[in-house]
Write an enzyme that holds these catalytic residues in place. Structure first.
Site, PDB file in Angstrom:
ATOM      1  N   GLU A 135     -59.397 -29.423 -17.138  1.00 43.29           N
ATOM      2  CA  GLU A 135     -58.882 -28.046 -17.190  1.00 43.29           C
ATOM      3  C   GLU A 135     -59.676 -27.143 -16.227  1.00 43.29           C
ATOM      4  O   GLU A 135     -59.112 -26.308 -15.530  1.00 43.29           O
ATOM      5  CB  GLU A 135     -58.986 -27.544 -18.639  1.00 43.29           C
ATOM      6  CG  GLU A 135     -58.639 -26.086 -18.854  1.00 43.29           C
ATOM      7  CD  GLU A 135     -59.740 -25.329 -19.564  1.00 43.29           C
ATOM      8  OE1 GLU A 135     -60.345 -24.455 -18.932  1.00 43.29           O
ATOM      9  OE2 GLU A 135     -60.008 -25.625 -20.751  1.00 43.29           O
ATOM     10  N   GLU A 210     -68.127 -29.441 -12.223  1.00 39.46           N
ATOM     11  CA  GLU A 210     -67.577 -28.925 -13.478  1.00 39.46           C
ATOM     12  C   GLU A 210     -67.955 -29.805 -14.665  1.00 39.46           C
ATOM     13  O   GLU A 210     -68.109 -29.329 -15.770  1.00 39.46           O
ATOM     14  CB  GLU A 210     -66.055 -28.793 -13.380  1.00 39.46           C
ATOM     15  CG  GLU A 210     -65.586 -27.836 -12.289  1.00 39.46           C
ATOM     16  CD  GLU A 210     -66.030 -26.390 -12.521  1.00 39.46           C
ATOM     17  OE1 GLU A 210     -66.053 -25.950 -13.695  1.00 39.46           O
ATOM     18  OE2 GLU A 210     -66.375 -25.705 -11.540  1.00 39.46           O
TER      19      GLU A 210
END
Ligand SMILES: [Zn+2]
Length: 1066
Positions: A135, A210
């Site tokens: 995401e 991330e």
């Protein structure tokens, strides 16, 4: 209803891409301590329903804009169904994209706040956090937008009213919203490309940034290696928070056999096991139109929506191999079960302290429930727990077994519904008493049921909320999407959750017919249901340290396995990643993300209506009104100045404000008061408001009562406010002690979950302005310390201690109740306002004219300014630094808005978040006080982050800024205006207008700032940097960090010159 019950907890097990933080300006400046009575209501005679004729006119007009069946087919979409949703005044058309099997809900309505979303079913098989990391990652560059972070480009230069992404336990949502149609299409295009064509699946560096990677600066010092990653740190923060540990443990224990038994957000220990290949596979498996649900909502052209999707999905075909259905968790026959776990607690919390958690969770059904049952259970939830006088809540708090409720209520967003209830702040010897107490109360309720008045109050509360549909800062279209998804995601009808009218009327009819609705539900779903887990969560003072050491050991042992060549590679990789992160995209590349230009922006500042009246009112009193259409709902605020409260009593004001609606009055018990609030209003609460006012010594400081109701209920609303203000029982020892313990528990959880707010507020307090002092005493660290002392003296001191507190609360009441300086603020249309104004006059004339004289607050003990490290049990840090630019000689200029926004989305985002690995890094320039505050959120660093803050003036004078081209500057200006012009529902317009009045920001000043913003030039950036530098040299800047004891010790050793004062606060 169900949706209402879960709204409050929406973010509990949900991870999101960017930190959901307060609006610029509220971080350090204005503090709003909200104390909600959680109660509300509205008679069955709603003034809000539109006439039948008006409905049919609207629906016909909307229907006319729907693309014909043929047109849709030509664009590749088969219309499955089309319904008018009376509840929200919109047409919903459900389509199937023939070629891929993708589904689309297209909602046609008059709302200018257009919303788009794509939702994928992404059930994880383990707790490595793949859906969450993905995401974050898909928004880091895609085929059409091959730059580092298109998401950030949108944050910089879009007029968006919503931009984020969420990971649920079984789905990933990508929503955007805007009121500007061109801007809206830009957002949609960037999101569609990101989801289906992201670069992260081919580029491991995004996964490392991330997700996780090893950072090693010196190959000869492998012992210095650490793990880093944005999600990794975000989740370390989540796992440091006992409330979220509790929620996660419960959910996983209740669903051991399906996808809800793992953590889609990622367990930090497990995140480190995730490989890039698994990450790629997950995208390939689930990110496909066949597995997607699309959502459009608003007043944009419905045919254009089909054109956009048709083009975006053109290269895909239908797949039949996607297994994304959520498997069922079968109901146990061998339950209930018990579970014992530990959480990381601070040094001050001995094993005898009241620091444990006990909570129960049931799985209610092995499938999705039908809407009637779901609605009825939502009501039951509200009846049992929804107000301070609700029986189950009251029973638990009255028992004194714990300090506050935790994890309580219905969870109905997932496939199978659950219900949980629990207490935190439980002493070890009381842990075994909680469950029997809950069961006893449930048995009592199953046999006795609820009284009629409570049912009526709940009915009105829920009905009011459903009809008002006030989603706050959340776009309405998004709120509907999330609600629709609770059925649609499980291959059921997307319309069902949006149609509350029929089930509501059915339920009312059943109640009216005398049917016993609630007792059988309690019996069946709770008492006779053995699928239940009881969790005992106990504090462990060594756990935080142990976890930290395990992490260090783990990276060390990984490093020792490596040869020197391999170590050199790790170091090289660290350098490459940093270099990549710190090299900005070229201005050429950035052009791929379209943006509006300054020429498209409205030059005039939006004005909000305001009318101020003093004639015919007691001296010094005012009625302020805002003529805005509110569909016959009255929004009202009563403001009473705090100026008459002696300085020593200030820390007690929040407790007094809680008392107003939460203890009962001399005429009414708490239950009666709550029932009256529930059945006669749409909700009422009291809170404290304080802020600096630019250029003035005195702060704005008020006790504020906020309420809403339908037109016919207005007399009740004002009467309730008056009764409660004048007559609330400040001598109810049990209830008041309970509230003190609750707020102490509240302070303690928020310091771990949102340390940046406490650090910022502490820095504001070091300014020693009135507002800084008030904010700290009533909601910051000062408030926490005071509350702790108070809790201790009330629990140890007996009647005598309470009598003293009670007398002080009475003193506060006398000091606050006065008409001089009092304000009634109301929002509604002109006709409505003229009807309710006499009620406001009554309120003002009922206040004593000779209220308490103003108190001298000047002689308070000043808080010594200095660098502080506040230690708590945590795996991550919150680092803040503040500098007062006004004291350094800076004159406010509109460019400061553009520059500070730009710092947030470039310098601080790139350094603190992207390469630093923190979940968030931002700055806020409070134009009222002149305080520029930097803060980081869930940060692995401490000193490094301070260095980044200190590097700001250099950055503003540096190459990156100097090379900024006209388009980037344009973008920065457009984005700034987008923030300022943000979309507001009618009630917040009235409230904003009031705030402008209180803080003395008039329309001329606002227009001047806007002109300055619109004409901001590149030169303004180094100029602002220079102002920061000068202020820093002249008046200094202080650091306050909330961090672990270890991190504090290390920082003090490394930088003795900063003279850190270390304080253990938990
Ligand atoms: Zn996240």
């Amino acid at each position: 209803m169900s949706a209402l019950a879960s709204l409050a907890r929406r973010f509990s097990t949900l991870s999101s891409r960017s930190v959901i933080r307060s609006a610029p300006g509220s971080m350090s400046g204005r503090r709003h301590v909200s104390v909600s009575a959680r109660s509300s209501g509205g008679g069955s005679s709603f003034g809000m329903a539109a006439s039948a004729q008006a409905v049919s006119e609207v629906s016909e007009r909307l229907l006319a804009s729907k693309p014909g069946v043929e047109t849709a087919l030509n664009l590749g979409f088969r219309e499955i169904s089309c319904e008018y949703i009376t509840e929200y005044g919109c047409y919903g058309v459900l389509y199937e994209h023939v070629k891929t099997g993708a589904q689309l809900m297209s909602l046609i309505c008059d709302d200018e706040n257009k919303t788009f979303g794509v939702v994928l079913r992404t059930p994880p098989a383990n707790s490595t956090g793949i859906p969450h990391i993905l995401e974050h990652s898909v928004l880091c560059g895609s085929k059409k937008y091959p730059i580092k972070e298109p998401f950030v480009e949108l944050l910089k230069g879009s007029m968006q009213t919503f931009l984020n992404a969420f990971t649920y336990p079984d789905r990933t949502c990508y929503p955007v919203a805007s009121t500007n149609v061109a801007d809206f299409y830009n957002l949609v295009d960037v999101y569609l490309d990101a989801v289906f064509f992201p670069n992260c699946v081919n580029d491991k560096s995004t996964f490392e940034q991330e997700g996780w990677h090893v950072e090693l600066d010196d190959a000869a010092k492998p012992e210095d290696a650490i793990y880093k990653g944005v999600v990794y740190n975000e989740m370390k923060g989540v796992y440091s928070n006992p409330d979220s540990v509790l929620g996660r443990d419960l959910q996983q224990a209740v669903y051991p056999d399906n996808t809800y038994g793992v953590d889609s957000g990622g367990d930090p220990k497990e995140i480190l096991n995730l490989t890039f290949e698994e990450f790629q596979d997950f995208h390939a498996k689930f990110y496909h139109p066949t597995n997607a649900r699309f959502w459009f909502y608003g007043d944009d052209d419905p045919t254009k929506r089909l054109e956009i999707l048709s083009e975006a999905l053109a290269t895909f075909d239908k797949r039949t191999d996607i297994e994304s259905k959520v498997a069922q968790q079968k109901l146990w026959t061998d339950g209930p079960k018990q579970l014992r776990k530990k959480y990381a607690a601070g040094a001050d919390e001995g094993p005898d302290g009241s620091k444990s958690y006990v909570a129960m969770q049931w799985l209610l059904n092995d499938d999705k429930l039908d809407l009637d049952t779901e609605l009825a259970l939502g009501f039951l939830d509200h009846l049992m727990l929804g107000t301070v006088s609700a029986p189950l809540r009251k029973k638990l708090l009255d028992s004194k077994l714990g300090e506050a409720l935790t994890a309580s209520g219905i969870e109905d967003e997932l496939m199978q519904p659950g219900f949980s209830v629990g207490l935190k702040g439980v002493k070890a010897e009381n842990m075994d008493k909680v469950e029997p107490l809950v069961m006893e109360e449930l048995r009592r309720l199953a046999s006795e049921g609820f009284d009629e008045k409570s049912v009526e109050a709940s009915m009105n509360t829920i009905e009011f909320a459903l009809r008002e549909n006030n989603t706050g800062r959340f776009p309405r279209g998004l709120s509907l999407m999330l609600r629709s998804m609770t059925s649609w995601l499980y291959d059921r009808d997307p319309f069902t959750p949006l149609r509350f009218e029929e089930p509501l009327q059915k339920l009312k009819a059943r109640i009216d017919a005398g049917e016993d609705v609630w007792r059988p539900l309690i019996q069946k779903y709770l008492l006779d249901n053995s699928h239940k887990v009881t969790l005992f969560l106990e504090p462990d003072m060594d756990l935080a340290k142990q976890t930290e050491e395990e992490e260090k050991e783990r990276v060390k042992s990984e490093m020792t396995k490596l040869s020197s060549d391999e170590l050199a590679k790790v170091k090289e990789n660290t350098e490459l990643l940093k270099k990549k992160q710190e090299t900005p995209d070229s201005p050429e590349a950035l052009k791929c993300v379209p943006s509006l230009s300054v020429a498209d922006i409205e030059k005039e500042a939006k004005k909000l209506p305001i009318d101020i009246r003093t004639d015919g009112l007691p001296e010094g009193a005012k009625i302020i009104t805002h003529d805005i259409f509110t569909n016959d709902i009255v929004y009202a605020e009563i403001l009473l100045p705090l100026r008459g409260v002696p300085k020593d009593l200030i820390p007690l004001v929040p407790l007094f404000s809680r008392c107003i609606f939460n203890v009962g009055t001399s005429d009414e018990s708490l239950l009666e008061l709550q029932q009256r609030i529930g059945s006669k209003t749409g909700g009422i609460s009291a809170s404290v408001f304080t802020s600096d006012v630019k250029g003035e010594e005195e702060a704005a400081s008020y006790l504020m009562v906020r309420g809403k109701c339908t037109k016919s209920q207005a007399p009740d609303l004002f009467a309730i406010a008056q009764d409660a203000l004048f007559k609330c029982k400040v001598d109810d020892a049990d209830r008041i002690t309970q509230m003190v313990l609750e707020s102490k528990a509240g302070y303690e959880s928020s310091i771990v979950a949102a340390g940046h707010r406490f650090a910022s507020s502490r820095l504001h307090a070091m300014e020693n302005t009135e507002a800084g002092w008030l904010g700290d005493s009533m909601g910051g660290l000062g408030g926490l310390f005071y509350n702790r002392e108070l809790a201790k003296s009330l629990t140890d001191g007996g009647d005598e201690a309470f009598a003293e507190v009670s007398a002080k609360l009475e003193q506060i009441r006398q000091a606050i109740l006065g008409s001089h300086g009092a304000i009634v603020n109301m929002t509604g249309d002109a006709a409505l306002l003229s009807e309710v104004t006499p009620l406001a006059e009554d309120v003002l004339t009922s206040l004593p004219a000779n209220g308490a004289p103003s108190c001298d607050w000047a002689e308070r003990t000043p808080l010594e300014a200095g660098n502080e490290l506040l230690t708590v049990p945590t795996q991550v840090n919150y680092v803040a630094k503040a500098i007062n630019l006004y004291k350094g000689g800076y004159d406010l200029h509109g460019a400061s808005y553009v520059v500070s926004k730009q710092l947030n989305v470039t310098w601080l985002w790139d350094r603190v978040r992207v390469s630093g690995g923190a979940y968030g890094g931002f700055c806020d320039f409070d134009t009222h006080s002149g305080l520029l505050t930097y803060a980081s959120y869930r940060d692995p660093n401490l000193l490094k982050t301070i260095d980044i803050y200190d590097g700001t003036p250099g950055h503003l004078a540096g190459e990156e800024v100097m090379e900024m081209d006209a388009e980037s500057l344009d973008k920065a200006v457009v984005g700034t205006i987008g923030d300022i012009d943000s979309y507001q529902l009618p009630d917040s317009k009235g409230y904003s207008s009031l705030m402008r009045y209180l803080l003395k920001v008039n329309d001329e000043k606002r227009q001047l700032r806007r002109d300055e913003i619109l004409s901001t030039s590149k030169e303004d950036f180094p100029k602002f940097g220079e102002a920061i530098k000068q202020a820093h040299e002249k008046v200094g800047g202080y650091v306050v960090a909330v961090c672990s004891a270890d991190a504090a010790k290390k920082a003090k050793e490394e930088r003795p010159e900063l003279n850190f004062n270390i304080k253990s606060i938990m």
